[in-house]
Design a protein around this motif. Structure first.
Motif, PDB file in Angstrom:
ATOM      1  N   GLY A 707      28.277  27.494  49.752  1.00 13.34           N
ATOM      2  CA  GLY A 707      29.330  27.486  48.739  1.00 13.34           C
ATOM      3  C   GLY A 707      28.894  28.186  47.468  1.00 13.34           C
ATOM      4  O   GLY A 707      29.672  28.918  46.842  1.00 13.34           O
ATOM      5  N   VAL A 708      27.650  27.986  47.072  1.00 14.22           N
ATOM      6  CA  VAL A 708      27.114  28.660  45.886  1.00 14.22           C
ATOM      7  C   VAL A 708      27.083  30.169  46.112  1.00 14.22           C
ATOM      8  O   VAL A 708      27.483  30.962  45.249  1.00 14.22           O
ATOM      9  N   ALA A 709      26.621  30.583  47.301  1.00 11.01           N
ATOM     10  CA  ALA A 709      26.518  32.011  47.600  1.00 11.01           C
ATOM     11  C   ALA A 709      27.890  32.673  47.561  1.00 11.01           C
ATOM     12  O   ALA A 709      28.046  33.774  47.001  1.00 11.01           O
ATOM     13  N   THR A 710      28.898  32.038  48.148  1.00  7.85           N
ATOM     14  CA  THR A 710      30.223  32.661  48.165  1.00  7.85           C
ATOM     15  C   THR A 710      30.847  32.694  46.778  1.00  7.85           C
ATOM     16  O   THR A 710      31.587  33.628  46.445  1.00  7.85           O
ATOM     17  N   ARG A 711      30.560  31.688  45.936  1.00 14.20           N
ATOM     18  CA  ARG A 711      31.077  31.714  44.560  1.00 14.20           C
ATOM     19  C   ARG A 711      30.466  32.873  43.772  1.00 14.20           C
ATOM     20  O   ARG A 711      31.165  33.578  43.024  1.00 14.20           O
ATOM     21  N   LEU A 712      29.174  33.085  43.938  1.00  7.75           N
ATOM     22  CA  LEU A 712      28.521  34.187  43.236  1.00  7.75           C
ATOM     23  C   LEU A 712      28.976  35.538  43.784  1.00  7.75           C
ATOM     24  O   LEU A 712      29.130  36.509  43.036  1.00  7.75           O
ATOM     25  N   TRP A 713      29.185  35.601  45.082  1.00  8.41           N
ATOM     26  CA  TRP A 713      29.706  36.830  45.699  1.00  8.41           C
ATOM     27  C   TRP A 713      31.096  37.133  45.162  1.00  8.41           C
ATOM     28  O   TRP A 713      31.409  38.285  44.855  1.00  8.41           O
ATOM     29  N   ARG A 714      31.919  36.122  45.011  1.00 11.67           N
ATOM     30  CA  ARG A 714      33.269  36.305  44.482  1.00 11.67           C
ATOM     31  C   ARG A 714      33.221  36.911  43.077  1.00 11.67           C
ATOM     32  O   ARG A 714      34.005  37.807  42.743  1.00 11.67           O
ATOM     33  N   GLN A 715      32.321  36.446  42.264  1.00 11.10           N
ATOM     34  CA  GLN A 715      32.216  36.991  40.907  1.00 11.10           C
ATOM     35  C   GLN A 715      31.839  38.465  40.935  1.00 11.10           C
ATOM     36  O   GLN A 715      32.353  39.274  40.150  1.00 11.10           O
ATOM     37  N   GLU A 716      30.949  38.811  41.844  1.00 14.93           N
ATOM     38  CA  GLU A 716      30.562  40.216  41.971  1.00 14.93           C
ATOM     39  C   GLU A 716      31.753  41.071  42.385  1.00 14.93           C
ATOM     40  O   GLU A 716      31.972  42.162  41.849  1.00 14.93           O
ATOM     41  N   LEU A 717      32.550  40.575  43.331  1.00 18.02           N
ATOM     42  CA  LEU A 717      33.728  41.310  43.783  1.00 18.02           C
ATOM     43  C   LEU A 717      34.744  41.460  42.664  1.00 18.02           C
ATOM     44  O   LEU A 717      35.322  42.535  42.469  1.00 18.02           O
ATOM     45  N   LEU A 718      34.982  40.388  41.920  1.00 16.09           N
ATOM     46  CA  LEU A 718      35.956  40.447  40.829  1.00 16.09           C
ATOM     47  C   LEU A 718      35.531  41.445  39.759  1.00 16.09           C
ATOM     48  O   LEU A 718      36.362  42.158  39.189  1.00 16.09           O
ATOM     49  N   ALA A 719      34.239  41.502  39.485  1.00 10.16           N
ATOM     50  CA  ALA A 719      33.757  42.440  38.475  1.00 10.16           C
ATOM     51  C   ALA A 719      34.043  43.883  38.876  1.00 10.16           C
ATOM     52  O   ALA A 719      34.304  44.739  38.029  1.00 10.16           O
ATOM     53  N   CYS A 720      34.031  44.123  40.187  1.00  9.32           N
ATOM     54  CA  CYS A 720      34.295  45.480  40.666  1.00  9.32           C
ATOM     55  C   CYS A 720      35.789  45.753  40.798  1.00  9.32           C
ATOM     56  O   CYS A 720      36.239  46.872  40.570  1.00  9.32           O
ATOM     57  N   LEU A 721      36.562  44.738  41.145  1.00  8.47           N
ATOM     58  CA  LEU A 721      37.972  44.934  41.460  1.00  8.47           C
ATOM     59  C   LEU A 721      38.901  44.799  40.263  1.00  8.47           C
ATOM     60  O   LEU A 721      40.068  45.190  40.346  1.00  8.47           O
ATOM     61  N   ASN A 722      38.431  44.254  39.178  1.00 11.50           N
ATOM     62  CA  ASN A 722      39.288  44.102  37.995  1.00 11.50           C
ATOM     63  C   ASN A 722      39.362  45.429  37.241  1.00 11.50           C
ATOM     64  O   ASN A 722      38.661  45.658  36.252  1.00 11.50           O
ATOM     65  N   GLN A 723      40.215  46.307  37.722  1.00 13.93           N
ATOM     66  CA  GLN A 723      40.397  47.631  37.129  1.00 13.93           C
ATOM     67  C   GLN A 723      41.571  47.574  36.148  1.00 13.93           C
ATOM     68  O   GLN A 723      42.723  47.502  36.552  1.00 13.93           O
ATOM     69  N   ARG A 724      41.272  47.586  34.878  1.00 19.30           N
ATOM     70  CA  ARG A 724      42.338  47.456  33.883  1.00 19.30           C
ATOM     71  C   ARG A 724      42.571  48.745  33.088  1.00 19.30           C
ATOM     72  O   ARG A 724      43.603  48.913  32.472  1.00 19.30           O
ATOM     73  N   GLY A 725      41.599  49.628  33.082  1.00 22.88           N
ATOM     74  CA  GLY A 725      41.733  50.828  32.257  1.00 22.88           C
ATOM     75  C   GLY A 725      42.512  51.928  32.951  1.00 22.88           C
ATOM     76  O   GLY A 725      42.929  51.821  34.088  1.00 22.88           O
ATOM     77  N   GLY A 726      42.740  53.013  32.241  1.00 29.59           N
ATOM     78  CA  GLY A 726      43.419  54.164  32.812  1.00 29.59           C
ATOM     79  C   GLY A 726      44.893  54.177  32.493  1.00 29.59           C
ATOM     80  O   GLY A 726      45.503  53.166  32.143  1.00 29.59           O
ATOM     81  N   SER A 727      45.469  55.341  32.609  1.00 27.45           N
ATOM     82  CA  SER A 727      46.890  55.526  32.310  1.00 27.45           C
ATOM     83  C   SER A 727      47.598  56.036  33.555  1.00 27.45           C
ATOM     84  O   SER A 727      46.988  56.670  34.421  1.00 27.45           O
ATOM     85  N   PRO A 728      48.910  55.763  33.671  1.00 27.18           N
ATOM     86  CA  PRO A 728      49.683  56.286  34.799  1.00 27.18           C
ATOM     87  C   PRO A 728      49.589  57.807  34.865  1.00 27.18           C
ATOM     88  O   PRO A 728      49.535  58.482  33.843  1.00 27.18           O
ATOM     89  N   LEU A 729      49.580  58.332  36.096  1.00 23.74           N
ATOM     90  CA  LEU A 729      49.501  59.778  36.294  1.00 23.74           C
ATOM     91  C   LEU A 729      50.905  60.364  36.399  1.00 23.74           C
ATOM     92  O   LEU A 729      51.381  60.706  37.481  1.00 23.74           O
ATOM     93  N   ARG A 730      51.591  60.452  35.284  1.00 27.18           N
ATOM     94  CA  ARG A 730      52.925  61.045  35.282  1.00 27.18           C
ATOM     95  C   ARG A 730      52.820  62.554  35.523  1.00 27.18           C
ATOM     96  O   ARG A 730      51.812  63.171  35.163  1.00 27.18           O
ATOM     97  N   PRO A 731      53.838  63.145  36.133  1.00 23.68           N
ATOM     98  CA  PRO A 731      53.799  64.607  36.290  1.00 23.68           C
ATOM     99  C   PRO A 731      53.633  65.304  34.950  1.00 23.68           C
ATOM    100  O   PRO A 731      54.339  65.011  33.980  1.00 23.68           O
ATOM    101  N   GLY A 732      52.638  66.186  34.873  1.00 24.58           N
ATOM    102  CA  GLY A 732      52.400  66.910  33.635  1.00 24.58           C
ATOM    103  C   GLY A 732      53.393  68.038  33.450  1.00 24.58           C
ATOM    104  O   GLY A 732      54.234  68.323  34.314  1.00 24.58           O
ATOM    105  N   LYS A 733      53.281  68.690  32.329  1.00 28.72           N
ATOM    106  CA  LYS A 733      54.187  69.793  32.025  1.00 28.72           C
ATOM    107  C   LYS A 733      54.012  70.895  33.068  1.00 28.72           C
ATOM    108  O   LYS A 733      52.910  71.385  33.298  1.00 28.72           O
ATOM    109  N   GLY A 734      55.122  71.271  33.688  1.00 28.84           N
ATOM    110  CA  GLY A 734      55.093  72.318  34.698  1.00 28.84           C
ATOM    111  C   GLY A 734      54.596  71.859  36.054  1.00 28.84           C
ATOM    112  O   GLY A 734      54.481  72.669  36.980  1.00 28.84           O
TER     113      GLY A 734
END
Length: 856
Positions: A707-734
């Motif tokens: 149980g301890v191992a899976t809890r620590l593994w979960r934290q590692e996964l969340l750190a990688c999967l929590n992608q909050r940055g970046g902007s939508p890739l709207r079609p640019g000019k032209g």
């Protein structure tokens, strides 16, 4: 070889020769068979009607303790490749043995060459792709067929029975078929021993005479004649008292706002959705979710609409004989045997759908052989449409050519109203009808007891049947135990405790080979071994009595003509095996394979978790550790940090691992992963201070090391999967919309592959990637439209391996019958590629572990 091995090898070769001889009668293009070919590299030759060699086979047996390696295989393959016949004939190395790691590489190289990927085989041989040796071996394959001689001859008898003139009774038919196969088997030895090649050849007339069957197929058994009868019979095969399962497309990840030829994520659909489109389909779901019920209903409803769906059981498959399996599917509905040729004709019919149930639950050699047979027709998109059904999506995907993108569906669990309906039906059948309100009152405590398992039709139905006879079960394992005891009580089967243990030993050993079934010879051998185990601890155990009791109460059933023995449902094999492990009647295997998750969960629920079981599952089935951890209640002692580190090495791809723990005043434990630190225990103050600098988790007093191992593994996964940055890739000019969508799709694919490589447990990248699914896109972008929310650009799309995006004006778009869905360009581009990739990987991990496990 020793004397025993020599005899076994000869018998196995002759039995395979009998099957090939019967196959000559099934193939209108073949004229004869020769045993002991003109060169020692060939044991069986299949000749066309004009006498030219079509296919050559080398048959070899291997003792269970030994494997085939690269050197031995290449020696045989190269010996064939230099023969003159190799330029125009195909070749097969056929064995009952296992392949070692290097042998598996040879097989994979041959499979890749068959798919058009030339490099692996060329590198292995050290020659160019235009070299005669490479050209010859591009038509070669390795086939594993582990069935023993008796099982092979029983299958030959089934084929012969299908060609025999009508017999008075089923018993007469079996007897005539057995006599014919016996004559052919004995004749094989006479032909094999003749020094003259021309006298070792058996033509169609000789084979037919020995078997007492016609040399050519009867017109009455041709698919064109049989089809109408099959549809009529299949339409009447209604699945009794079943709640019709719903399915959901698990690849459609965006909402459908405009045209909707397909499904939205999570949207339920009728089972008939599986017949839409033209490509292969995967139907997955955990054990007991109603997959077999769904395909039975699909066959019946399709027949009513005039569409032929042939449903077969993967357990009945013999390597290299898919057409025989299809013939079995016809026989199951029409109640009469059909020759393999009828199956061949049905598989050539593009209006037919072949459904292979339990495809991921057969042993790996069987899956590889099935992959080989599906390779050419599926890649070319010809013949019957294919639906593969099973528990494990990765195993199902692996059975298809890598160039194919299948539509993928999942069986939806029971909803509240469906559970109420089941209760109402059960009450009505018992003569005590209930109002909907009273039925809901019955459902409520069952839902509380079963929790998430209440969505499982099998488990819910089992719990419902126990309401009056047994106390409320405490967990899934207790539910299976109580249900088996109920079966024994109702049928009068005695000694159910010994039967349960003996069957557990048998199914555990079968599961070690990746299957839950055995031919009758192997079954009775394994049951005799289990009886010996019981007698060694002082219990009275007779194999025949154990078999009869198991058969009487319905725990085991017979499949097909050759009467393979299997559990009443594959989940019972898992439960019985897990129980045997838990009580120490059978040791845990050295390795676990796909499909072993349930027996390990049953084992843990019954007997708890020890260090051996935790490490075994973490290494071989890392995603199962999340569900398994709830049963690990071992105290966190002085060595706990070290064990947690050893488990994390199987779960995490991190290079440097250390775990430090502190026990808090309230009894809970603080677990941390500090960089560059020694694993061990700290006092509370030091631990709390350290926790501010690294990943940390607090677990309760009853959480064990897993149980301890899976809890620590979960934290590692969340750190990688929590992608909050970046902007939508709207079609640019032209920039055209299709350019923006192409760029977004490609960037998402790159990001997803990077995430998968970064976070997949060591050795399990392929499994996670298969669950994520194809990262390409086939899409058609429409013209902008004005709607209530403003201007939106509609997009019809479907997931694919590659990316092809066009505008609506550039062509007809995606065919309406194809698998796909509709959304808007704005929605697809709204989430940055990195975040889109993270969402897809997160969803895949939760599908492999536990729903909502990665919700922050």
């Amino acid at each position: 070889m020793s004397g025993v091995d020599t005899v076994r090898g000869i018998a196995y070769q002759q039995a395979q020769g009998v099957l090939e001889a019967v196959g000559v009668l099934e193939d209108p293009d073949l004229g004869s068979l020769r045993v002991e070919g003109t060169d020692d590299a060939v044991d069986i030759e299949l000749l066309a009607r004009d006498g030219t060699l079509r296919h050559a086979i080398q048959v070899k047996v291997r003792a269970p303790d030994y494997t085939w390696g690269e050197s031995a295989l290449l020696t045989v393959l190269k010996r064939w490749a230099i023969l003159p016949e190799a330029a125009h004939a195909s070749f097969e190395f056929l064995t009952d043995g296992r392949l070692g790691p290097s042998g598996q590489r040879v097989r994979q190289a041959l499979e890749s060459a068959a798919e058009g990927e030339t490099d692996p085989l060329a590198r292995l041989l050290g020659v160019a792709v235009d070299d005669p040796v490479y050209i010859a071996l591009g038509k070669a394959k390795i086939r594993q067929d582990p069935y023993n001689t008796g099982a092979l001859l029983a299958r030959a008898e089934r084929h012969v029975a299908a060609r025999l003139p009508s017999a008075r009774t089923e018993e007469d038919l079996r007897e005539q078929a057995a006599r014919g196969v016996d004559r052919l088997f004995r004749a094989m030895f006479d032909f094999t021993s003749n020094p003259e090649p021309r006298h070792r050849e058996m033509d169609r007339q000789v084979i037919a005479a020995l078997l007492s069957v016609p040399a050519e197929q009867s017109p009455a058994h041709r698919w064109a004649t049989t089809r109408a009868r099959y549809l009529e019979a299949a339409a009447s095969c209604a699945v009794q008292d079943a709640i019709v399962p719903s399915i959901a497309d698990i690849q459609m990840q965006t909402p459908s706002l405009f045209r909707q030829p397909g499904l939205r994520e999570g949207q339920k659909a009728h089972i008939g959705e599986l017949l839409n489109g033209t490509g292969p389909v995967l139907l997955t779901g955990r054990t007991g979710t109603g997959k077999s019920t769904a395909v039975g209903i699909l066959r019946q409803q399709a027949a009513e609409a005039g569409n032929a769906v042939i449903t077969v059981h993967a357990e009945s498959y013999l390597p290299g004989r898919l057409a025989a399996l299809a013939a079995d599917g016809l026989a199951a509905v029409l109640g009469e045997a059909f020759p393999t040729a009828t199956g061949t004709q049905a598989l050539s019919d593009a209006t037919v759908t072949l459904v292979i149930d339990g495809a991921s639950e057969i042993a790996d050699p069987m899956r590889r052989a099935l992959h080989q047979e599906l390779l050419a027709p599926t890649s070319a998109g010809r013949g019957a449409r294919l639906v593969l059904v099973g528990r494990d999506m990765a195993a199902l995907r692996d059975m298809l050519p890598s160039s194919v993108s299948p539509a993928t569906y999942q069986v939806v669990g029971l909803e509240r109203e469906q559970r109420v309906e089941l209760v109402e039906r059960a009450a009505a059948a018992a003569g005590r009808p209930l109002t909907p309100q009273l039925a809901r009152a019955v459902v409520a405590p069952l839902e509380q007891t079963l929790d998430e398992a209440a969505e499982n039709p099998l488990l819910f139905s089992m719990a419902l049947s126990l309401l009056e006879d047994q106390p409320t079960p405490n967990g899934k394992a207790d539910l299976y135990r109580a249900f088996i005891e109920q079966l024994a009580a109702r049928t009068g089967a005695a000694g159910i405790s010994a039967v349960r243990t003996a069957l557990g030993i048998v199914f555990a050993r079968l599961l070690n080979d990746g299957r839950r079934y055995a031919d009758v010879y192997e079954w009775h051998h394994l049951l005799s071994q289990a009886a010996s185990v019981l007698r060694s601890v002082g219990l009275t155990a007779d194999p025949s009595a154990l078999h009869e009791a198991a058969r009487r109460c319905g725990l085991i059933t017979a499949l097909g003509w050759d009467q393979k023995v299997a559990a009443m449902h594959d989940s019972f094999a898992d439960y019985l095996a897990g129980a045997a492990h838990a009580i120490g009647a059978e040791p845990l295997p050295e390795r676990l394979v796909t499909g072993d998750d349930q027996r390990m969960l049953f084992c843990a629920e019954i007997g708890g978790i020890n260090e051996e079981a935790a490490g075994l599952v973490a290494r071989d089935l890392p995603f199962t550790t999340v569900a398994l951890a709830r049963y690990d209640r071992r105290p966190l002692g002085q060595e706990a940090p070290t064990e947690v580190v050893s488990l994390l090495r199987y779960l995490s791809s991190a290079q440097e691992l250390s775990v430090v723990m502190s026990r808090l005043k309230d009894g809970r434990v603080l677990a941390m992963r500090p960089p560059r630190a020694r694993s061990g225990w700290l006092d509370e103050a030091a631990g709390v201070e350290l926790a501010q600098t690294c990943q940390a988790a607090v677990v309760d007093q009853k959480t064990g090391p897993l149980g301890v191992a899976t809890r620590l593994w979960r934290q590692e996964l969340l750190a990688c999967l929590n992608q909050r940055g970046g902007s939508p890739l709207r079609p640019g000019k032209g920039q055209r919309p299709i350019e923006a969508l192409t760029h977004h799709t490609e960037q998402t694919a790159v990001a997803a592959n990077q995430i998968i490589e970064r976070i997949a447990p060591p050795g399990h990248i392929t499994r996670l990637g298969a669950q994520v699914g194809p990262l390409g896109l086939h899409a058609v972008v429409g013209q902008p439209r004005e709607g209530v929310l403003g201007v939106h650009t509609p997009v019809d799309y479907q997931r694919a391996i590659d990316t092809t995006i066009t505008e609506e004006s550039e062509g007809p778009g995606l065919p309406r019958a194809e698998h796909g869905a509709s959304t808007t360009l704005e929605y697809l581009l709204d989430t940055p590629p990195a975040a889109t990739a993270a969402q897809r990987v997160r969803k895949a991990i939760e599908a492999l572990t536990t729903q909502s496990w990665l919700v922050p």
